[in-house]
Design a protein around this motif. Structure first.
Motif, PDB file in Angstrom:
ATOM      1  N   ALA A 138     -48.962  32.490  38.124  1.00 26.06           N
ATOM      2  CA  ALA A 138     -50.449  32.885  37.612  1.00 26.06           C
ATOM      3  C   ALA A 138     -49.991  33.706  36.670  1.00 26.06           C
ATOM      4  CB  ALA A 138     -50.610  34.007  39.457  1.00 26.06           C
ATOM      5  N   ALA A 139     -48.457  33.952  36.172  1.00 23.25           N
ATOM      6  CA  ALA A 139     -48.088  35.687  35.288  1.00 23.25           C
ATOM      7  C   ALA A 139     -49.062  35.786  33.485  1.00 23.25           C
ATOM      8  CB  ALA A 139     -47.186  35.809  35.372  1.00 23.25           C
ATOM      9  N   GLY A 140     -49.308  34.572  33.515  1.00 24.67           N
ATOM     10  CA  GLY A 140     -49.794  33.286  31.987  1.00 24.67           C
ATOM     11  C   GLY A 140     -48.621  33.453  31.748  1.00 24.67           C
ATOM     12  N   SER A 163     -34.426  24.911  64.595  1.00 30.40           N
ATOM     13  CA  SER A 163     -33.388  24.882  65.327  1.00 30.40           C
ATOM     14  C   SER A 163     -32.404  25.756  65.602  1.00 30.40           C
ATOM     15  CB  SER A 163     -33.008  23.393  64.864  1.00 30.40           C
ATOM     16  OG  SER A 163     -32.615  23.701  64.009  1.00 30.40           O
ATOM     17  N   SER A 164     -32.234  26.518  64.399  1.00 28.04           N
ATOM     18  CA  SER A 164     -31.269  27.123  64.468  1.00 28.04           C
ATOM     19  C   SER A 164     -31.433  28.432  63.311  1.00 28.04           C
ATOM     20  CB  SER A 164     -29.480  26.817  64.169  1.00 28.04           C
ATOM     21  OG  SER A 164     -29.881  26.210  62.597  1.00 28.04           O
ATOM     22  N   ARG A 165     -30.727  29.420  63.912  1.00 31.25           N
ATOM     23  CA  ARG A 165     -30.722  30.952  62.354  1.00 31.25           C
ATOM     24  C   ARG A 165     -30.294  30.146  61.095  1.00 31.25           C
ATOM     25  NH1 ARG A 165     -28.097  35.198  61.208  1.00 31.25           N
ATOM     26  NH2 ARG A 165     -29.110  36.812  61.071  1.00 31.25           N
ATOM     27  N   ASP A 166     -29.886  29.435  60.850  1.00 32.25           N
ATOM     28  CA  ASP A 166     -29.390  28.805  59.964  1.00 32.25           C
ATOM     29  C   ASP A 166     -30.807  27.761  59.410  1.00 32.25           C
ATOM     30  OD1 ASP A 166     -27.294  30.031  59.448  1.00 32.25           O
ATOM     31  OD2 ASP A 166     -25.764  28.143  60.066  1.00 32.25           O
ATOM     32  N   ASP A 167     -31.625  27.846  60.158  1.00 30.68           N
ATOM     33  CA  ASP A 167     -32.671  26.973  59.868  1.00 30.68           C
ATOM     34  C   ASP A 167     -33.820  27.558  59.249  1.00 30.68           C
ATOM     35  OD1 ASP A 167     -34.417  24.413  58.985  1.00 30.68           O
ATOM     36  OD2 ASP A 167     -34.686  24.732  61.536  1.00 30.68           O
ATOM     37  N   LEU A 168     -33.661  29.282  60.322  1.00 28.22           N
ATOM     38  CA  LEU A 168     -35.059  30.134  59.685  1.00 28.22           C
ATOM     39  C   LEU A 168     -34.504  30.458  58.392  1.00 28.22           C
ATOM     40  CD1 LEU A 168     -37.151  31.516  60.439  1.00 28.22           C
ATOM     41  CD2 LEU A 168     -35.398  33.462  61.869  1.00 28.22           C
ATOM     42  N   LEU A 169     -32.912  30.622  58.384  1.00 30.32           N
ATOM     43  CA  LEU A 169     -32.604  31.971  57.786  1.00 30.32           C
ATOM     44  C   LEU A 169     -33.710  30.633  55.970  1.00 30.32           C
ATOM     45  CD1 LEU A 169     -31.746  34.193  55.655  1.00 30.32           C
ATOM     46  CD2 LEU A 169     -29.051  32.660  56.246  1.00 30.32           C
ATOM     47  N   THR A 170     -32.622  29.444  56.175  1.00 29.96           N
ATOM     48  CA  THR A 170     -33.319  28.902  54.884  1.00 29.96           C
ATOM     49  C   THR A 170     -34.592  28.389  54.884  1.00 29.96           C
ATOM     50  OG1 THR A 170     -31.354  26.965  55.412  1.00 29.96           O
ATOM     51  CG2 THR A 170     -33.096  25.709  54.376  1.00 29.96           C
ATOM     52  N   ALA A 171     -35.708  28.030  55.449  1.00 33.08           N
ATOM     53  CA  ALA A 171     -36.643  28.137  55.907  1.00 33.08           C
ATOM     54  C   ALA A 171     -37.166  29.855  55.007  1.00 33.08           C
ATOM     55  CB  ALA A 171     -37.104  28.331  56.927  1.00 33.08           C
ATOM     56  N   VAL A 172     -36.929  31.364  55.468  1.00 33.89           N
ATOM     57  CA  VAL A 172     -37.190  31.923  55.046  1.00 33.89           C
ATOM     58  C   VAL A 172     -36.884  31.990  53.187  1.00 33.89           C
ATOM     59  CG1 VAL A 172     -36.794  34.268  54.226  1.00 33.89           C
ATOM     60  CG2 VAL A 172     -36.658  33.222  56.349  1.00 33.89           C
ATOM     61  N   VAL A 173     -35.829  31.688  52.728  1.00 38.95           N
ATOM     62  CA  VAL A 173     -35.680  31.306  51.148  1.00 38.95           C
ATOM     63  C   VAL A 173     -36.536  30.231  50.702  1.00 38.95           C
ATOM     64  CG1 VAL A 173     -33.869  30.626  49.541  1.00 38.95           C
ATOM     65  CG2 VAL A 173     -33.506  31.748  52.142  1.00 38.95           C
ATOM     66  N   ASP A 174     -36.591  29.356  51.459  1.00 40.73           N
ATOM     67  CA  ASP A 174     -37.687  28.452  51.047  1.00 40.73           C
ATOM     68  C   ASP A 174     -38.890  28.719  50.486  1.00 40.73           C
ATOM     69  OD1 ASP A 174     -36.045  26.590  50.898  1.00 40.73           O
ATOM     70  OD2 ASP A 174     -36.650  25.186  52.162  1.00 40.73           O
ATOM     71  N   HIS A 175     -39.756  29.919  51.221  1.00 37.96           N
ATOM     72  CA  HIS A 175     -41.199  30.443  51.443  1.00 37.96           C
ATOM     73  C   HIS A 175     -41.024  31.175  50.448  1.00 37.96           C
ATOM     74  CE1 HIS A 175     -44.827  31.431  53.734  1.00 37.96           C
ATOM     75  NE2 HIS A 175     -44.432  32.699  53.538  1.00 37.96           N
ATOM     76  N   ALA A 176     -39.914  31.889  50.424  1.00 42.02           N
ATOM     77  CA  ALA A 176     -39.704  33.077  49.034  1.00 42.02           C
ATOM     78  C   ALA A 176     -40.097  32.549  47.899  1.00 42.02           C
ATOM     79  CB  ALA A 176     -39.154  33.718  48.994  1.00 42.02           C
ATOM     80  N   THR A 177     -38.788  31.442  47.727  1.00 42.46           N
ATOM     81  CA  THR A 177     -38.873  30.445  46.660  1.00 42.46           C
ATOM     82  C   THR A 177     -40.662  30.113  46.086  1.00 42.46           C
ATOM     83  OG1 THR A 177     -36.799  29.401  46.765  1.00 42.46           O
ATOM     84  CG2 THR A 177     -38.767  28.439  45.074  1.00 42.46           C
ATOM     85  N   VAL A 178     -41.579  29.362  47.438  1.00 40.12           N
ATOM     86  CA  VAL A 178     -43.041  28.756  46.833  1.00 40.12           C
ATOM     87  C   VAL A 178     -43.311  30.532  46.701  1.00 40.12           C
ATOM     88  CG1 VAL A 178     -44.958  27.750  48.291  1.00 40.12           C
ATOM     89  CG2 VAL A 178     -42.122  26.708  49.110  1.00 40.12           C
ATOM     90  N   GLU A 179     -43.085  31.352  47.195  1.00 37.69           N
ATOM     91  CA  GLU A 179     -44.319  32.668  46.366  1.00 37.69           C
ATOM     92  C   GLU A 179     -43.809  32.597  45.528  1.00 37.69           C
ATOM     93  OE1 GLU A 179     -44.678  36.148  48.860  1.00 37.69           O
ATOM     94  OE2 GLU A 179     -44.572  34.896  51.079  1.00 37.69           O
ATOM     95  N   VAL A 180     -42.663  32.315  44.392  1.00 36.75           N
ATOM     96  CA  VAL A 180     -42.054  33.674  43.376  1.00 36.75           C
ATOM     97  C   VAL A 180     -43.168  32.237  42.432  1.00 36.75           C
ATOM     98  CG1 VAL A 180     -40.062  32.933  41.981  1.00 36.75           C
ATOM     99  CG2 VAL A 180     -39.993  34.080  43.934  1.00 36.75           C
ATOM    100  N   VAL A 181     -42.424  30.542  42.845  1.00 37.19           N
ATOM    101  CA  VAL A 181     -43.090  29.788  41.389  1.00 37.19           C
ATOM    102  C   VAL A 181     -45.164  30.404  41.184  1.00 37.19           C
ATOM    103  CG1 VAL A 181     -43.288  27.822  41.068  1.00 37.19           C
ATOM    104  CG2 VAL A 181     -41.255  28.341  41.462  1.00 37.19           C
ATOM    105  N   ALA A 182     -45.313  30.595  42.894  1.00 40.68           N
ATOM    106  CA  ALA A 182     -46.948  30.432  42.193  1.00 40.68           C
ATOM    107  C   ALA A 182     -47.205  32.062  41.796  1.00 40.68           C
ATOM    108  CB  ALA A 182     -47.801  30.537  43.675  1.00 40.68           C
TER     109      ALA A 182
END
Length: 193
Positions: A80-82, A57-76
């Motif tokens: 997987a890193a043993g 809905s907004s640029r801030d919403d997009l930035l929050t989603a980017v950070v959330d997406h990166a967080t999911v990748e970090v945790v995954a």
């Protein structure tokens, strides 16, 4: 399967692809050009501006989603890193390596405004849990100093990671220099060197 059920699934799959394309374009562009607007992000993602606004809905919403997406990748990647294998120091360094890979993919995470994105503490929670577990293992084995609590050391690791990222973003250190400074600092902090 009928055509009626295939069409909505195809639309959902297209929507998911569009959302991911927008997130990846935003992560790259906002890291390089913090003032990039939704139109520029849409072009980089290969979608229309309306498509971007359909998902965010907004640029801030997009930035929050980017950070959330990166967080999911970090945790995954951490899962997987043993991290329970090998020495605690090696596991700690694997976390740092993963963090730098994610920063390379998501340079927007180095932007100062990301610290203001709501939910920052919640995003760090899964990382802090894994760090604490590694530090406790290292303290039990005698590999890490037991003087400071594992919770304090985990918080200090996060803070040092942010400091290294800040030095990289300010161009006072190269990526290699920041990563090496962080490696040395963390091992000394934990009492492993």
């Amino acid at each position: 399967m009928s055509e009626l059920t295939e069409e909505p699934r195809a639309r959902r799959a297209d929507a998911v692809r569009s959302r991911i394309a927008v997130l990846e374009a935003a992560a790259r562009l906002l890291g390089e050009r913090p003032d990039a607007g939704m139109e520029v992000i849409a072009q980089a993602a290969g979608v229309t501006r309306q498509t971007v606004y359909a998902h965010f809905s907004s640029r801030d919403d997009l930035l929050t989603a980017v950070v959330d997406h990166a967080t999911v990748e970090v945790v995954a990647a951490l899962d997987a890193a043993g991290l329970d294998e090998g020495s605690a120091a090696d596991a700690l360094l694997r976390i740092i390596g993963i963090s730098w890979q994610i920063l390379d993919r998501y340079p927007v995470l180095l932007r100062p405004e990301v610290a203001d994105v709501p939910g920052d503490a919640e995003r760090h929670h899964p990382v802090v849990l894994r760090l604490t577990r590694i530090i406790e293992r290292g303290q039990r084995s005698g590999e890490f100093d037991r003087t400071l609590s594992a919770g304090w050391l985990a918080a200090a690791v996060i803070a040092l990671g942010h400091a290294a990222g800040g030095e990289l973003a300010a161009e006072r250190l190269s990526a290699a220099e920041a990563q090496e400074a962080l490696r040395i600092s963390l091992l000394r902090l934990a009492g492993a060197e």
